[in-house]
Write an enzyme that holds these catalytic residues in place. Structure first.
Site, PDB file in Angstrom:
ATOM      1  N   ASP A   1       0.862  -1.181   0.000  1.00  0.00           N
ATOM      2  CA  ASP A   1       0.000   0.000   0.000  1.00  0.00           C
ATOM      3  C   ASP A   1       0.905   1.241   0.000  1.00  0.00           C
ATOM      4  OD1 ASP A   1      -3.154   0.593   1.117  1.00  0.00           O
ATOM      5  OD2 ASP A   1      -1.679   2.223   1.130  1.00  0.00           O
TER       6      ASP A   1
ATOM      7  N   TYR B   1     -13.991   9.618  -4.388  1.00  0.00           N
ATOM      8  CA  TYR B   1     -12.920   9.807  -5.378  1.00  0.00           C
ATOM      9  C   TYR B   1     -12.627  11.296  -5.572  1.00  0.00           C
ATOM     10  CZ  TYR B   1     -10.483   9.353  -9.893  1.00  0.00           C
ATOM     11  OH  TYR B   1      -9.570   9.407 -10.930  1.00  0.00           O
TER      12      TYR B   1
ATOM     13  N   TYR C   1       2.412  21.166   0.956  1.00  0.00           N
ATOM     14  CA  TYR C   1       3.820  20.734   1.052  1.00  0.00           C
ATOM     15  C   TYR C   1       4.725  21.684   0.271  1.00  0.00           C
ATOM     16  CZ  TYR C   1       4.021  16.448   3.764  1.00  0.00           C
ATOM     17  OH  TYR C   1       4.038  15.548   4.795  1.00  0.00           O
TER      18      TYR C   1
ATOM     19  N   ARG D   1     -15.660   1.216 -17.011  1.00  0.00           N
ATOM     20  CA  ARG D   1     -15.538   2.456 -17.784  1.00  0.00           C
ATOM     21  C   ARG D   1     -16.088   2.229 -19.194  1.00  0.00           C
ATOM     22  NH1 ARG D   1      -9.738   4.764 -15.504  1.00  0.00           N
ATOM     23  NH2 ARG D   1      -9.127   2.598 -15.296  1.00  0.00           N
TER      24      ARG D   1
HETATM   25  P1  NAD Z   1      -6.080   1.727 -12.515  1.00  0.00           P
HETATM   26  O1  NAD Z   1      -7.127   1.275 -11.581  1.00  0.00           O
HETATM   27  O2  NAD Z   1      -5.800   0.910 -13.721  1.00  0.00           O
HETATM   28  O3  NAD Z   1      -4.703   1.946 -11.756  1.00  0.00           O
HETATM   29  C1  NAD Z   1      -4.624   2.361 -10.420  1.00  0.00           C
HETATM   30  C2  NAD Z   1      -3.526   1.556  -9.755  1.00  0.00           C
HETATM   31  O4  NAD Z   1      -3.357   2.018  -8.401  1.00  0.00           O
HETATM   32  C3  NAD Z   1      -3.857   0.068  -9.682  1.00  0.00           C
HETATM   33  O5  NAD Z   1      -2.755  -0.686 -10.141  1.00  0.00           O
HETATM   34  C4  NAD Z   1      -4.119  -0.177  -8.190  1.00  0.00           C
HETATM   35  O6  NAD Z   1      -3.839  -1.492  -7.793  1.00  0.00           O
HETATM   36  C5  NAD Z   1      -3.217   0.869  -7.568  1.00  0.00           C
HETATM   37  N1  NAD Z   1      -3.613   1.262  -6.209  1.00  0.00           N
HETATM   38  C6  NAD Z   1      -4.822   1.707  -5.786  1.00  0.00           C
HETATM   39  N2  NAD Z   1      -4.783   1.998  -4.465  1.00  0.00           N
HETATM   40  C7  NAD Z   1      -3.509   1.727  -4.055  1.00  0.00           C
HETATM   41  C8  NAD Z   1      -2.844   1.824  -2.799  1.00  0.00           C
HETATM   42  N3  NAD Z   1      -3.464   2.267  -1.697  1.00  0.00           N
HETATM   43  N4  NAD Z   1      -1.536   1.452  -2.726  1.00  0.00           N
HETATM   44  C9  NAD Z   1      -0.893   0.997  -3.828  1.00  0.00           C
HETATM   45  N5  NAD Z   1      -1.477   0.888  -5.054  1.00  0.00           N
HETATM   46  C10 NAD Z   1      -2.764   1.247  -5.153  1.00  0.00           C
HETATM   47  O7  NAD Z   1      -6.472   3.226 -12.935  1.00  0.00           O
HETATM   48  P2  NAD Z   1      -5.830   4.199 -14.020  1.00  0.00           P
HETATM   49  O8  NAD Z   1      -6.874   4.541 -14.995  1.00  0.00           O
HETATM   50  O9  NAD Z   1      -4.520   3.684 -14.489  1.00  0.00           O
HETATM   51  O10 NAD Z   1      -5.598   5.505 -13.127  1.00  0.00           O
HETATM   52  C11 NAD Z   1      -4.327   5.795 -12.567  1.00  0.00           C
HETATM   53  C12 NAD Z   1      -4.362   7.167 -11.906  1.00  0.00           C
HETATM   54  O11 NAD Z   1      -4.707   8.166 -12.873  1.00  0.00           O
HETATM   55  C13 NAD Z   1      -5.369   7.286 -10.775  1.00  0.00           C
HETATM   56  O12 NAD Z   1      -4.795   8.058  -9.739  1.00  0.00           O
HETATM   57  C14 NAD Z   1      -6.519   8.032 -11.393  1.00  0.00           C
HETATM   58  O13 NAD Z   1      -7.214   8.800 -10.451  1.00  0.00           O
HETATM   59  C15 NAD Z   1      -5.817   8.912 -12.416  1.00  0.00           C
HETATM   60  N6  NAD Z   1      -6.707   9.257 -13.529  1.00  0.00           N
HETATM   61  C16 NAD Z   1      -6.972   8.360 -14.524  1.00  0.00           C
HETATM   62  C17 NAD Z   1      -7.827   8.710 -15.556  1.00  0.00           C
HETATM   63  C18 NAD Z   1      -8.129   7.766 -16.696  1.00  0.00           C
HETATM   64  O14 NAD Z   1      -8.920   8.142 -17.581  1.00  0.00           O
HETATM   65  N7  NAD Z   1      -7.576   6.592 -16.755  1.00  0.00           N
HETATM   66  C19 NAD Z   1      -8.424   9.980 -15.565  1.00  0.00           C
HETATM   67  C20 NAD Z   1      -8.159  10.839 -14.519  1.00  0.00           C
HETATM   68  C21 NAD Z   1      -7.277  10.483 -13.515  1.00  0.00           C
END
Ligand code: NAD
Length: 321
Positions: free
Chosen positions: A59, A148, A162, A189
């Protein structure tokens, strides 16, 4: 000899795995930190053999960095799909709060640049369209999506604090909807859902009347924007996303045509607080990063469809245990 090390939190997820790949290709050592809540080892399997790649299953709130030479942290760990964060709302809030604090502490101690992956969801259901960074947003703080949206708003505020209090070198990017290979077929999604349904010839589900819009950016463009922001000295927040806006109904029809499917389109209930419109103003990214998306939506969809088709073919062709 690597140029330095980059920690990518959430590195086994959709976006994180592409960022790990890019950082390695650019000559950096990469430490991928992920608790596999929504990520998959399959996303980084091709990187595991690289000498300069390390995977740490933990984590983010508990992570400790022991190596040297840390130049940057790309903080992407967070459930991101509504279906995922609605399942684990408390964990999502705590990752935004405690996970972000932990990574900011490491950046402060090591004098590394810290980049926060924030989201267009900080604008909520926007009353200003398109959304510039100066817009404060329209978020329901106790609605189902608040775990979220508010986690990211808190993470932005903590990052800003920070920077102000400790002088930490920080950057905030607000990412709009992004798509591409390595999304999970059933993460809820719209794009992976519609592509999987079209490929399987199943009814394609569009929520509500389908007239709500999104702007969708191909992952390669997004990764380029993130790295330009990382190596800039700008604090942000900076929007990254496509300005081409499409309704969900038109998107479903386009995907159906590109797949060559005759699956019917069916309408299902629309989630609470689902934004009606979403499009970034990317003037700031153009100005400070000389960035704008270059992959057309159709080309991006074609390569994503090819990837999903190959995935389902390999599942179908896999030997039965
Ligand atoms: P995803 O769910 O594929 O990836 C998120 C990753 O974070 C996963 O591998 C998950 O296991 C890991 N994770 C979650 N909580 C955790 C924790 N407490 N400790 C360690 N690992 C943890 O999602 P994504 O689409 O790749 O999104 C990645 C980031 O980009 C996120 O922060 C999301 O908010 C941001 N984001 C994505 C999009 C999009 O369209 N994909 C848009 C806006 C923001």
């Amino acid at each position: 000899m690597v140029k330095g090390r980059i920690v990518v939190t959430g590195g086994a997820g959709f976006l994180g795995s592409h960022l790990c790949e890019r950082a390695l290709n650019d000559g950096y050592g990469v430490i991928c930190v992920d608790n596999l809540l929504t990520g998959r080892l399959a996303n980084i399997a091709h990187l595991m053999a690289a000498e300069e790649f390390a995977f740490v299953e933990c984590d983010v709130a508990d992570y400790a960095y022991h190596g040297g030479d840390l130049v940057a942290i790309l903080h992407f760990a967070s459930a991101a799909s509504p279906a995922d964060y609605l399942r684990v709302p408390v964990e999502t809030l705590l990752t935004g709060a405690l996970g972000t604090r932990r990574m900011l502490e490491i950046a402060r101690e090591r004098d590394a640049r810290f980049l926060l992956a924030s989201t267009s969801e900080v604008y909520g259901d926007p009353q200003v369209h398109p959304q510039p960074e100066s817009y404060w947003g329209h978020v329901n703080p106790i609605g189902p999506r608040s775990c979220y949206d508010e986690a990211k708003r808190f993470a932005e505020a903590l990052t800003t604090a920070y920077r102000g209090v400790h002088g930490t070198d920080t950057a905030i990017v607000r990412l709009f909807n992004t798509f591409g290979p390595r999304m999970r077929a059933h993460d809820g999604r719209a794009i992976p859902t519609l592509i999987s349904q079209a490929l399987a010839g199943e009814p394609m589900t569009v929520t509500g009347d389908g007239l709500q819009t999104r702007s969708i950016c191909y992952v390669d463009d997004l990764v380029e924007g993130v790295f330009r922001m990382l190596w800039s000295d700008h604090p942000g927040p900076c929007n990254l996303g496509s300005t081409y806006e499409i309704s969900m109904l038109d998107l479903a029809r386009l995907i159906r045509d590109l797949v060559g499917s005759d699956a019917p389109i069916v309408h299902v209930g629309r989630p609470t607080d689902d934004p009606r419109v979403r499009r970034p103003d990317i003037a700031l990214a153009a100005k400070i990063l000389s960035w704008e998306p270059s992959v057309s939506m159709v080309d991006g969809l074609r390569s994503t469809i090819r990837w999903f088709a190959a995935q389902s073919a390999s599942v179908i062709g896999a030997p039965t245990p």
